[in-house]
Design a protein around this motif. Sequence first.
Motif, PDB file in Angstrom:
ATOM      1  N   ALA A 143       0.840  -1.191   0.000  1.00 57.49           N
ATOM      2  CA  ALA A 143       0.000   0.000   0.000  1.00 57.49           C
ATOM      3  C   ALA A 143       0.879   1.246   0.000  1.00 57.49           C
ATOM      4  N   LEU A 144       0.381   2.320  -0.625  1.00 57.95           N
ATOM      5  CA  LEU A 144       1.081   3.601  -0.653  1.00 57.95           C
ATOM      6  C   LEU A 144       0.468   4.541   0.373  1.00 57.95           C
ATOM      7  N   SER A 145       1.292   5.418   0.934  1.00 52.74           N
ATOM      8  CA  SER A 145       0.830   6.366   1.937  1.00 52.74           C
ATOM      9  C   SER A 145       0.044   7.496   1.280  1.00 52.74           C
ATOM     10  N   SER A 146      -0.472   8.393   2.116  1.00 52.51           N
ATOM     11  CA  SER A 146      -1.264   9.521   1.619  1.00 52.51           C
ATOM     12  C   SER A 146      -0.442  10.478   0.774  1.00 52.51           C
ATOM     13  N   ASP A 147       0.902  10.431   0.881  1.00 52.55           N
ATOM     14  CA  ASP A 147       1.732  11.275   0.024  1.00 52.55           C
ATOM     15  C   ASP A 147       1.575  10.911  -1.446  1.00 52.55           C
ATOM     16  N   PHE A 148       1.140   9.676  -1.710  1.00 56.69           N
ATOM     17  CA  PHE A 148       0.951   9.212  -3.083  1.00 56.69           C
ATOM     18  C   PHE A 148      -0.508   8.802  -3.298  1.00 56.69           C
ATOM     19  N   ARG A 149      -1.407   9.635  -2.779  1.00 53.45           N
ATOM     20  CA  ARG A 149      -2.836   9.356  -2.877  1.00 53.45           C
ATOM     21  C   ARG A 149      -3.268   9.285  -4.350  1.00 53.45           C
ATOM     22  N   GLY A 150      -4.112   8.323  -4.662  1.00 53.51           N
ATOM     23  CA  GLY A 150      -4.622   8.199  -6.019  1.00 53.51           C
ATOM     24  C   GLY A 150      -3.927   7.137  -6.843  1.00 53.51           C
ATOM     25  N   PHE A 151      -2.803   6.613  -6.341  1.00 54.88           N
ATOM     26  CA  PHE A 151      -2.096   5.562  -7.061  1.00 54.88           C
ATOM     27  C   PHE A 151      -2.515   4.193  -6.536  1.00 54.88           C
ATOM     28  N   SER A 152      -2.430   3.203  -7.404  1.00 54.72           N
ATOM     29  CA  SER A 152      -2.687   1.821  -7.006  1.00 54.72           C
ATOM     30  C   SER A 152      -1.515   1.312  -6.170  1.00 54.72           C
ATOM     31  N   PRO A 153      -1.637   0.135  -5.504  1.00 56.67           N
ATOM     32  CA  PRO A 153      -0.521  -0.398  -4.696  1.00 56.67           C
ATOM     33  C   PRO A 153       0.776  -0.479  -5.496  1.00 56.67           C
ATOM     34  N   ILE A 154       1.873  -0.215  -4.827  1.00 56.70           N
ATOM     35  CA  ILE A 154       3.179  -0.196  -5.480  1.00 56.70           C
ATOM     36  C   ILE A 154       3.671  -1.623  -5.736  1.00 56.70           C
ATOM     37  N   ASP A 155       4.245  -1.838  -6.896  1.00 60.86           N
ATOM     38  CA  ASP A 155       4.781  -3.147  -7.270  1.00 60.86           C
ATOM     39  C   ASP A 155       6.151  -3.336  -6.603  1.00 60.86           C
ATOM     40  N   LEU A 156       6.258  -4.384  -5.778  1.00 58.48           N
ATOM     41  CA  LEU A 156       7.506  -4.684  -5.080  1.00 58.48           C
ATOM     42  C   LEU A 156       8.194  -5.929  -5.634  1.00 58.48           C
ATOM     43  N   SER A 157       7.666  -6.490  -6.700  1.00 56.62           N
ATOM     44  CA  SER A 157       8.218  -7.719  -7.279  1.00 56.62           C
ATOM     45  C   SER A 157       9.518  -7.433  -8.014  1.00 56.62           C
ATOM     46  N   GLY A 158      10.315  -8.489  -8.196  1.00 56.54           N
ATOM     47  CA  GLY A 158      11.546  -8.330  -8.944  1.00 56.54           C
ATOM     48  C   GLY A 158      12.415  -9.564  -8.879  1.00 56.54           C
ATOM     49  N   VAL A 159      13.470  -9.559  -9.684  1.00 58.27           N
ATOM     50  CA  VAL A 159      14.399 -10.676  -9.766  1.00 58.27           C
ATOM     51  C   VAL A 159      15.767 -10.222  -9.268  1.00 58.27           C
ATOM     52  N   GLY A 160      16.474 -11.130  -8.625  1.00 56.37           N
ATOM     53  CA  GLY A 160      17.812 -10.826  -8.125  1.00 56.37           C
ATOM     54  C   GLY A 160      18.784 -11.947  -8.433  1.00 56.37           C
ATOM     55  N   LEU A 161      20.016 -11.585  -8.684  1.00 53.54           N
ATOM     56  CA  LEU A 161      21.091 -12.543  -8.915  1.00 53.54           C
ATOM     57  C   LEU A 161      22.209 -12.241  -7.927  1.00 53.54           C
ATOM     58  N   THR A 162      22.550 -13.207  -7.069  1.00 56.53           N
ATOM     59  CA  THR A 162      23.554 -12.997  -6.044  1.00 56.53           C
ATOM     60  C   THR A 162      24.544 -14.160  -6.017  1.00 56.53           C
ATOM     61  N   ALA A 163      25.741 -13.885  -5.505  1.00 50.50           N
ATOM     62  CA  ALA A 163      26.766 -14.914  -5.361  1.00 50.50           C
ATOM     63  C   ALA A 163      27.603 -14.591  -4.149  1.00 50.50           C
ATOM     64  N   GLY A 164      28.113 -15.638  -3.488  1.00 55.65           N
ATOM     65  CA  GLY A 164      28.930 -15.438  -2.291  1.00 55.65           C
ATOM     66  C   GLY A 164      29.405 -16.749  -1.729  1.00 55.65           C
ATOM     67  N   PHE A 165      29.452 -16.826  -0.402  1.00 53.24           N
ATOM     68  CA  PHE A 165      30.022 -17.992   0.273  1.00 53.24           C
ATOM     69  C   PHE A 165      28.962 -18.697   1.110  1.00 53.24           C
ATOM     70  N   LEU A 166      29.103 -20.008   1.189  1.00 51.10           N
ATOM     71  CA  LEU A 166      28.248 -20.854   2.030  1.00 51.10           C
ATOM     72  C   LEU A 166      29.132 -21.592   3.020  1.00 51.10           C
ATOM     73  N   PHE A 167      28.680 -21.642   4.277  1.00 51.37           N
ATOM     74  CA  PHE A 167      29.442 -22.282   5.356  1.00 51.37           C
ATOM     75  C   PHE A 167      28.615 -23.424   5.946  1.00 51.37           C
ATOM     76  N   ARG A 168      29.223 -24.606   6.057  1.00 57.00           N
ATOM     77  CA  ARG A 168      28.545 -25.774   6.609  1.00 57.00           C
ATOM     78  C   ARG A 168      28.909 -25.967   8.088  1.00 57.00           C
ATOM     79  N   PHE A 169      27.908 -26.373   8.871  1.00 58.28           N
ATOM     80  CA  PHE A 169      28.138 -26.601  10.295  1.00 58.28           C
ATOM     81  C   PHE A 169      27.591 -27.977  10.718  1.00 58.28           C
TER      82      PHE A 169
END
Length: 246
Positions: free
Chosen positions: A220-246
Amino acid sequence: MRQRFFFGLLAALVPALPLVAQPTGGDGFLFSAPHATFSVRGGFARPDASSDVFSFVTERLTVNRGDFAGVSVATDLAVRLHSRVDLLLGTGINTRVKRSEDRDFIGTDDLPVEQRTTFRRIPITAGLKLHLRPEGRTLSRYAWVPSKVSPYVAAGGGMMYYVFKQDGEFVDYKTLDIFSTSLKSTDVSAMAFGALGTTYSLTPHVGLNAEVRYERAQGALSSDFRGFSPIDLSGVGLTAGFLFRF
């Protein structure tokens, strides 16, 4: 109430991250299969930016949809439930700050009408991680050797906190007056995700981890952006790093 739930979930997740079992093992093997893994990754996230507030911003300002893409950091704690199934708890952050100008107007001082847009997303998730092949093999009663490559899929849901903020100069398109202000909207909303990744073992305890993840949410958008539909928060991400086993 949703914000209290979100930060309560975050507070419950953070103490679980240092979970450590006995890290003993030999040269090239562990004494037993790992009970948990912890990964830290960095990379790039591109929001879909498909709702009407983004359409308005990209139409009026020198901003394109791709300009909302930015740096992403993610951490996951996976707790073994079965030989190929883990309980997956995760969090992360991706953010972008973009400076822009009004496409059609300049100020009375002949200078651009400038503003700054900030878009930040912070997911808190829980789900299941399914290993597409065994993570490793048992050689004897006291020796477990990790596989060199271990692909997986994951899915789940959770909550996403977001910030959408604009500050600077803007044009009132009815009166053509130029004014300075700060507009901000925040919310916590439900989300779902799906991911595909792989781990390349460097040692019995450490591996390289890469993942592509798609997140689906709207807020949902606040009153500062009154009149707009809900904001789209979807998206794709690509990440890489380290994994540690315990």
